[in-house]
Structure formats: structure tokens, C-alpha cells
Design a protein around this motif. Structure first.
Motif, PDB file in Angstrom:
ATOM      1  N   ASP A  71       4.004 -86.487  32.098  1.00  0.00           N
ATOM      2  CA  ASP A  71       2.630 -85.994  32.148  1.00  0.00           C
ATOM      3  C   ASP A  71       2.365 -85.613  33.599  1.00  0.00           C
ATOM      4  O   ASP A  71       2.280 -86.486  34.469  1.00  0.00           O
ATOM      5  N   LEU A  72       2.293 -84.311  33.856  1.00  0.00           N
ATOM      6  CA  LEU A  72       2.046 -83.836  35.214  1.00  0.00           C
ATOM      7  C   LEU A  72       0.567 -83.989  35.527  1.00  0.00           C
ATOM      8  O   LEU A  72      -0.285 -83.609  34.730  1.00  0.00           O
ATOM      9  N   ILE A  77      -0.533 -83.374  45.283  1.00  0.00           N
ATOM     10  CA  ILE A  77       0.818 -83.792  45.665  1.00  0.00           C
ATOM     11  C   ILE A  77       1.838 -83.673  44.536  1.00  0.00           C
ATOM     12  O   ILE A  77       2.963 -84.116  44.671  1.00  0.00           O
ATOM     13  N   GLY A  78       1.453 -83.085  43.415  1.00  0.00           N
ATOM     14  CA  GLY A  78       2.399 -82.918  42.311  1.00  0.00           C
ATOM     15  C   GLY A  78       2.744 -84.227  41.620  1.00  0.00           C
ATOM     16  O   GLY A  78       3.887 -84.444  41.231  1.00  0.00           O
ATOM     17  N   GLY A  79       1.769 -85.086  41.471  1.00  0.00           N
ATOM     18  CA  GLY A  79       1.996 -86.389  40.845  1.00  0.00           C
ATOM     19  C   GLY A  79       2.332 -86.272  39.370  1.00  0.00           C
ATOM     20  O   GLY A  79       2.102 -85.240  38.739  1.00  0.00           O
ATOM     21  N   PHE A  80       2.884 -87.352  38.834  1.00  0.00           N
ATOM     22  CA  PHE A  80       3.259 -87.373  37.425  1.00  0.00           C
ATOM     23  C   PHE A  80       3.413 -88.802  36.941  1.00  0.00           C
ATOM     24  O   PHE A  80       3.568 -89.728  37.731  1.00  0.00           O
ATOM     25  N   ARG A  81       3.364 -88.944  35.623  1.00  0.00           N
ATOM     26  CA  ARG A  81       3.656 -90.212  34.945  1.00  0.00           C
ATOM     27  C   ARG A  81       4.757 -89.939  33.925  1.00  0.00           C
ATOM     28  O   ARG A  81       4.768 -88.887  33.296  1.00  0.00           O
ATOM     29  N   ILE A  82       5.620 -90.907  33.770  1.00  0.00           N
ATOM     30  CA  ILE A  82       6.646 -90.836  32.733  1.00  0.00           C
ATOM     31  C   ILE A  82       6.353 -91.948  31.738  1.00  0.00           C
ATOM     32  O   ILE A  82       6.157 -93.104  32.122  1.00  0.00           O
ATOM     33  N   TYR A  83       6.297 -91.567  30.474  1.00  0.00           N
ATOM     34  CA  TYR A  83       6.004 -92.497  29.392  1.00  0.00           C
ATOM     35  C   TYR A  83       7.225 -92.662  28.493  1.00  0.00           C
ATOM     36  O   TYR A  83       7.938 -91.703  28.229  1.00  0.00           O
ATOM     37  N   LEU A  84       7.404 -93.866  28.013  1.00  0.00           N
ATOM     38  CA  LEU A  84       8.346 -94.148  26.938  1.00  0.00           C
ATOM     39  C   LEU A  84       7.515 -94.244  25.678  1.00  0.00           C
ATOM     40  O   LEU A  84       6.518 -94.974  25.646  1.00  0.00           O
ATOM     41  N   MET A  85       7.898 -93.485  24.646  1.00  0.00           N
ATOM     42  CA  MET A  85       7.052 -93.409  23.454  1.00  0.00           C
ATOM     43  C   MET A  85       7.854 -93.686  22.185  1.00  0.00           C
ATOM     44  O   MET A  85       9.018 -93.338  22.082  1.00  0.00           O
ATOM     45  N   VAL A 118       6.399 -95.832  32.206  1.00  0.00           N
ATOM     46  CA  VAL A 118       7.664 -96.221  32.824  1.00  0.00           C
ATOM     47  C   VAL A 118       7.614 -95.980  34.327  1.00  0.00           C
ATOM     48  O   VAL A 118       8.169 -96.737  35.116  1.00  0.00           O
ATOM     49  N   PHE A 119       6.934 -94.908  34.714  1.00  0.00           N
ATOM     50  CA  PHE A 119       6.831 -94.552  36.131  1.00  0.00           C
ATOM     51  C   PHE A 119       5.519 -93.829  36.354  1.00  0.00           C
ATOM     52  O   PHE A 119       5.149 -92.957  35.574  1.00  0.00           O
ATOM     53  N   ASP A 120       4.838 -94.186  37.442  1.00  0.00           N
ATOM     54  CA  ASP A 120       3.590 -93.522  37.808  1.00  0.00           C
ATOM     55  C   ASP A 120       3.651 -93.250  39.306  1.00  0.00           C
ATOM     56  O   ASP A 120       3.694 -94.183  40.111  1.00  0.00           O
TER      57      ASP A 120
END
Length: 167
Positions: free
Chosen positions: A64-65, A70-78, A144-146
Motif C-alpha cells: 500500500d503506497l 518520502i514515498g512511504g509504504f506498508r506491506i501487508y500479509l493477507m 508486515v512492514f510500515d
């Protein structure tokens, strides 16, 4: 037929949420094993999602951009579940208590409650998994990552450094 009390209703909510505990445990274990690499991030940015597991559950990674400077994002495990599977679980749990769906609905209306919403809250609070309904599917998401966590930790390091307090 049993009379519904708030305690019984809450017990049913907890029982239904706990039925998903093995999936949530698997999701947390899988998340700990994921190596967040530049290649993975670029692959996710290109494809938006990647299937990473079929057994024992189908799991996906999704990015999820964040629209920030700063071009941040989150990575989800679904993981996904058909919403009718949870509805069936709700019915079966009620039947085990000798309660009908109509009894539950009447109790909810009388007391301003929503069993599905409470189940989702129990999952969120008890398992750190965010459930949401999209169409006929329930999506269970685990962050998973933010990238904001990195930004926050850098900000805290600057805030707490001694240089800030020296003149």
C-alpha cells in the motif's frame, strides 16, 4: 432455547474469533520469516500483490503506497475467507448454545450490538489482525512492514540525542 445474556453473547463472539487462531498464528509466524528486501519491494510495487503460500492457507503480500513526500509504504500479509463461512460459523456457534439467528438479531437490536463487528474487534484486539469485508470476502490483514516505523524511530533518535540539549 436459551435466554441470551450479554455474557453468553460475548462468549460466542470470543469463540468465533478463536476459531481463526490457527490461521492468525500461521500469519504471524510467516510474517516473521519474510525477508523485506529491495527486490521484494520493487516486485510488490510492480505487481501490487504476490502470492506467497498455498498450504495450509493461501497467503498474499500486498503493498500500500502512502501518498506522502518520502514515498512511504506498508506491506501487508493477507488471508481471505468467504464471508458466508463466518456466517455459518456464527450460526453453528449459536445453535450449540440453543439459540436461533432470530434470537441473536433481536438481542442485538434491543441492546444496540453487532456480533460481526464485535468479532472483528476481538480479532483486531486479540490477534493484531485487521479484518474487513469486501464484497463476499473477508480479508484478514497483518502489517508486515510500515516505512513510517523507520521514520518514527529516526525522529525519536534525534529527539532523544544529547546534541539536542547542548548549547
Amino acid at each position: 432455547m436459551n435466554e441470551i445474556s450479554y455474557e453468553l453473547w460475548q462468549e460466542m463472539v470470543e469463540d468465533i474469533a478463536s476459531e481463526y487462531a490457527p490461521l492468525f498464528s500461521f500469519m504471524h509466524d510467516t510474517a516473521r520469516e519474510i525477508n523485506i528486501s529491495r527486490d521484494l519491494i520493487e516486485d510488490l510495487k510492480k505487481n501490487k500483490e504476490i502470492k506467497i503460500s498455498n498450504e495450509p492457507w493461501e497467503l498474499w503480500l500486498q503493498i500500500d503506497l502512502i501518498k506522502d513526500d518520502i514515498g512511504g509504504f506498508r506491506i501487508y500479509l493477507m488471508a481471505f475467507e468467504e464471508s458466508n463461512a463466518m456466517e455459518e460459523l456464527m450460526l453453528n456457534t449459536a445453535e450449540e448454545q440453543g439459540i436461533t439467528q432470530e434470537d441473536i438479531e433481536a438481542f442485538e437490536v434491543e441492546h444496540g450490538l453487532d456480533m460481526l463487528g464485535e468479532i472483528f474487534e476481538e480479532i483486531k484486539d486479540g490477534y493484531d489482525i485487521q479484518p474487513e469485508i469486501k464484497g463476499d470476502i473477508i480479508i484478514f490483514s497483518l502489517v508486515v512492514f510500515d516505512s513510517q516505523d523507520i521514520d518514527d524511530s529516526k525522529g525519536n533518535d534525534i529527539f532523544w540525542s544529547e546534541e539536542l540539549y547542548t548549547n
